[in-house]
Write an enzyme that holds these catalytic residues in place. Structure first.
Site, PDB file in Angstrom:
ATOM      1  N   LYS A 109      85.029  80.356 -71.748  1.00 18.76           N
ATOM      2  CA  LYS A 109      85.861  79.953 -72.882  1.00 18.76           C
ATOM      3  C   LYS A 109      85.266  78.760 -73.623  1.00 18.76           C
ATOM      4  O   LYS A 109      85.842  78.274 -74.590  1.00 18.76           O
ATOM      5  CB  LYS A 109      87.259  79.566 -72.368  1.00 18.76           C
ATOM      6  CG  LYS A 109      87.856  80.618 -71.446  1.00 18.76           C
ATOM      7  CD  LYS A 109      89.312  80.879 -71.716  1.00 18.76           C
ATOM      8  CE  LYS A 109      89.766  82.200 -71.115  1.00 18.76           C
ATOM      9  NZ  LYS A 109      90.429  82.133 -69.857  1.00 18.76           N
ATOM     10  N   LYS A 166      85.315  95.029 -66.355  1.00 19.01           N
ATOM     11  CA  LYS A 166      86.167  94.604 -65.245  1.00 19.01           C
ATOM     12  C   LYS A 166      87.639  94.644 -65.672  1.00 19.01           C
ATOM     13  O   LYS A 166      87.964  94.172 -66.767  1.00 19.01           O
ATOM     14  CB  LYS A 166      85.788  93.162 -64.856  1.00 19.01           C
ATOM     15  CG  LYS A 166      86.565  92.636 -63.666  1.00 19.01           C
ATOM     16  CD  LYS A 166      86.383  91.141 -63.485  1.00 19.01           C
ATOM     17  CE  LYS A 166      87.561  90.398 -64.049  1.00 19.01           C
ATOM     18  NZ  LYS A 166      87.622  88.975 -63.723  1.00 19.01           N
ATOM     19  N   LYS A 202      93.619  91.001 -66.867  1.00 15.95           N
ATOM     20  CA  LYS A 202      94.766  90.770 -67.751  1.00 15.95           C
ATOM     21  C   LYS A 202      94.270  90.284 -69.109  1.00 15.95           C
ATOM     22  O   LYS A 202      94.791  90.648 -70.149  1.00 15.95           O
ATOM     23  CB  LYS A 202      95.694  89.712 -67.143  1.00 15.95           C
ATOM     24  CG  LYS A 202      96.432  90.200 -65.900  1.00 15.95           C
ATOM     25  CD  LYS A 202      96.916  89.048 -65.007  1.00 15.95           C
ATOM     26  CE  LYS A 202      96.957  89.451 -63.550  1.00 15.95           C
ATOM     27  NZ  LYS A 202      97.115  88.361 -62.599  1.00 15.95           N
TER      28      LYS A 202
HETATM   29  P1  TYM Z   1      93.546  86.626 -60.300  1.00 15.90           P
HETATM   30  O1  TYM Z   1      95.011  86.442 -60.419  1.00 15.90           O
HETATM   31  O2  TYM Z   1      92.745  86.754 -61.555  1.00 15.90           O
HETATM   32  O3  TYM Z   1      93.237  87.871 -59.414  1.00 15.90           O
HETATM   33  C1  TYM Z   1      93.841  88.001 -58.140  1.00 15.90           C
HETATM   34  C2  TYM Z   1      92.888  88.699 -57.182  1.00 15.90           C
HETATM   35  O4  TYM Z   1      92.550  89.980 -57.697  1.00 15.90           O
HETATM   36  C3  TYM Z   1      91.137  90.096 -57.763  1.00 15.90           C
HETATM   37  N1  TYM Z   1      90.788  90.884 -58.942  1.00 15.90           N
HETATM   38  C4  TYM Z   1      89.982  91.948 -58.910  1.00 15.90           C
HETATM   39  N2  TYM Z   1      89.334  92.535 -57.884  1.00 15.90           N
HETATM   40  C5  TYM Z   1      88.583  93.619 -58.181  1.00 15.90           C
HETATM   41  N3  TYM Z   1      88.471  94.126 -59.438  1.00 15.90           N
HETATM   42  C6  TYM Z   1      89.112  93.564 -60.481  1.00 15.90           C
HETATM   43  N4  TYM Z   1      88.985  94.089 -61.696  1.00 15.90           N
HETATM   44  C7  TYM Z   1      89.903  92.410 -60.252  1.00 15.90           C
HETATM   45  N5  TYM Z   1      90.655  91.597 -61.027  1.00 15.90           N
HETATM   46  C8  TYM Z   1      91.179  90.671 -60.211  1.00 15.90           C
HETATM   47  C9  TYM Z   1      90.611  88.677 -57.911  1.00 15.90           C
HETATM   48  O5  TYM Z   1      89.267  88.587 -57.478  1.00 15.90           O
HETATM   49  C10 TYM Z   1      91.564  87.925 -57.017  1.00 15.90           C
HETATM   50  O6  TYM Z   1      91.155  88.000 -55.676  1.00 15.90           O
HETATM   51  N6  TYM Z   1      92.006  82.059 -59.265  1.00 15.90           N
HETATM   52  C11 TYM Z   1      92.599  83.233 -58.700  1.00 15.90           C
HETATM   53  C12 TYM Z   1      93.935  82.988 -58.024  1.00 15.90           C
HETATM   54  C13 TYM Z   1      93.909  81.922 -56.995  1.00 15.90           C
HETATM   55  C14 TYM Z   1      93.387  82.058 -55.677  1.00 15.90           C
HETATM   56  C15 TYM Z   1      93.574  80.776 -55.068  1.00 15.90           C
HETATM   57  C16 TYM Z   1      92.775  83.108 -54.985  1.00 15.90           C
HETATM   58  C17 TYM Z   1      94.388  80.671 -57.129  1.00 15.90           C
HETATM   59  N7  TYM Z   1      94.206  79.962 -55.973  1.00 15.90           N
HETATM   60  C18 TYM Z   1      93.168  80.557 -53.741  1.00 15.90           C
HETATM   61  C19 TYM Z   1      92.362  82.853 -53.655  1.00 15.90           C
HETATM   62  C20 TYM Z   1      92.571  81.591 -53.065  1.00 15.90           C
HETATM   63  C21 TYM Z   1      92.801  84.232 -59.813  1.00 15.90           C
HETATM   64  O7  TYM Z   1      92.941  83.891 -60.951  1.00 15.90           O
HETATM   65  O8  TYM Z   1      92.923  85.481 -59.399  1.00 15.90           O
END
Ligand code: TYM
Length: 341
Positions: free
Chosen positions: A132, A211, A214
């Site tokens: 971004k 990928k 959202k």
């Molecule tokens: P987030 O909310 O974007 O995604 C949640 C989890 O889903 C996985 N994911 C995917 N895996 C495979 N293919 C995809 N297209 C795909 N899109 C999303 C992400 O890799 C993730 O595991 N920062 C994190 C949330 C978070 C977190 C944490 C995770 C905050 N604190 C501590 C683990 C530990 C996030 O935005 O994920």
């Protein structure tokens, strides 16, 4: 100091000898969970939680979602949908913890401490910021320090293993770097966590082949009512090979998603239809749609149940939050003692 050191040593030793692990992962409440979240993180994490020796802490990263979602009603809806998803897929909240990140405020205190040990260039190199950074006026400080809050999420709970999709690999590396830096300076304080990234589902493609995310608007939300879900599936981008011609399944987005959900024999059958011709992308999409409906029938029902019974959801979350707070307070006390606060 020595006594504290023993705590970490003993914890690591005990978990290793008993072959047990603390599993932790989070989902941002920046929208309703989509198929990428489900296959990339939620299902692998639930699988790990079924091993009785493991203790699982799964949470909804609602503080992280404030970097983009400013409307409280939207956020609450997303939080509930995320909690309902974990429950619909059978996460056992009696044995484990499900909680909202924001309800354990210790995470904010730890984030400040960790901010003071995080070099600026490390954050400037994070993908979440770099993506971004061409329009800096749109970047808030929360987005910039996002990986530090994520590091706190993990090390505040002495987590060993963090099941995530591939896009989170760098964040886990940053977490490890921050924790190692702190440990190096003050003696062992934090457990150093490891990412667990399932090779088969590390990046689930969206309806446009990028990928699934959202923020790209290319998601499939398996909990949508039939008509809206069908519309999402029908929007999957394909090439323009005419119906009667043979098609290559291995370059098709519909097939890529189908093979993630279908049984081996179903996949073989669809492959044959692609290769034989007289089988259109519309047919494949319809099969994918029907597969989602049948495969997740029970989960779709449960999801709707929890969405209609927010009181039940809240009760489960509050139970988890109480237990999560107890762990967080202990770890934070350990950190404060080291820092002389
Ligand atoms: P987030 O909310 O974007 O995604 C949640 C989890 O889903 C996985 N994911 C995917 N895996 C495979 N293919 C995809 N297209 C795909 N899109 C999303 C992400 O890799 C993730 O595991 N920062 C994190 C949330 C978070 C977190 C944490 C995770 C905050 N604190 C501590 C683990 C530990 C996030 O935005 O994920």
């Amino acid at each position: 100091m020595e006594q504290e050191q023993n705590i970490i040593d003993r914890m690591v030793y005990l978990r290793k000898t008993l072959d047990m692990a603390r599993i932790l992962t989070g989902i941002q409440s920046s929208g309703r969970p989509h198929l990428g979240n489900l296959l990339g993180a939620i299902l692998p994490a639930i699988e790990l939680s079924k091993d009785e020796k493991n203790e699982s802490l799964f949470f909804i990263a609602d503080l992280h979602s404030l970097t983009t979602i400013k409307d409280p009603a939207v956020r609450t809806e997303n939080v509930n949908a995320t909690a309902a998803t974990w429950l619909a897929f059978g996460f056992d909240t009696e044995q484990n913890l499900l909680y909202r990140q924001s309800r354990v405020t210790e995470v904010c205190e730890l984030t400040w401490f960790l901010n003071c040990f995080t070099p600026y260039p490390m954050l400037a190199n994070a993908h979440s910021f770099k993506e971004k950074s061409d329009k800096l006026s749109d970047v808030n400080a929360g987005l910039f320090t996002y990986p530090v809050l994520m590091a706190s999420d993990i090390i505040l709970y002495d987590a060993d293993i963090v099941p995530v999709g591939k896009d989170q690999r760098q964040h886990i590396e940053i977490t490890r770097d921050i924790a190692l830096t702190f440990n190096h300076r003050y003696g062992d304080t934090f457990i150093i966590p490891e990412a667990k990234i399932d090779e088969q589902v590390m990046t689930i493609p969206g309806t446009d082949g990028q990928k699934m995310s959202k923020s790209y608007g290319n998601t499939i939300d398996i909990f949508l009512p039939d008509k809206a879900l069908r519309k999402q599936v029908m929007s999957i981008v394909t090439d323009s090979t005419p119906l009667e011609e043979p098609k290559n399944p291995d370059t098709c987005n519909v097939f890529a998603l189908y093979r993630l959900l279908a049984s081996k024999s179903q996949v073989q059958e669809m492959r044959k239809k692609y290769e034989q011709g007289n089988y259109g992308y519309g047919h494949a999409k319809q099969e994918l749609f029907e597969l989602i409906l049948s495969k997740y029938e029970k989960q779709r029902e449960l999801f709707n149940h929890y969405m209609e019974h927010a009181d039940e959801l809240n009760q489960k979350l509050e139970n988890g939050e109480e237990k999560a707070r107890a762990i967080a307070q202990q770890v934070l006390a350990r950190v404060k003692a080291k820092l002389g606060f």
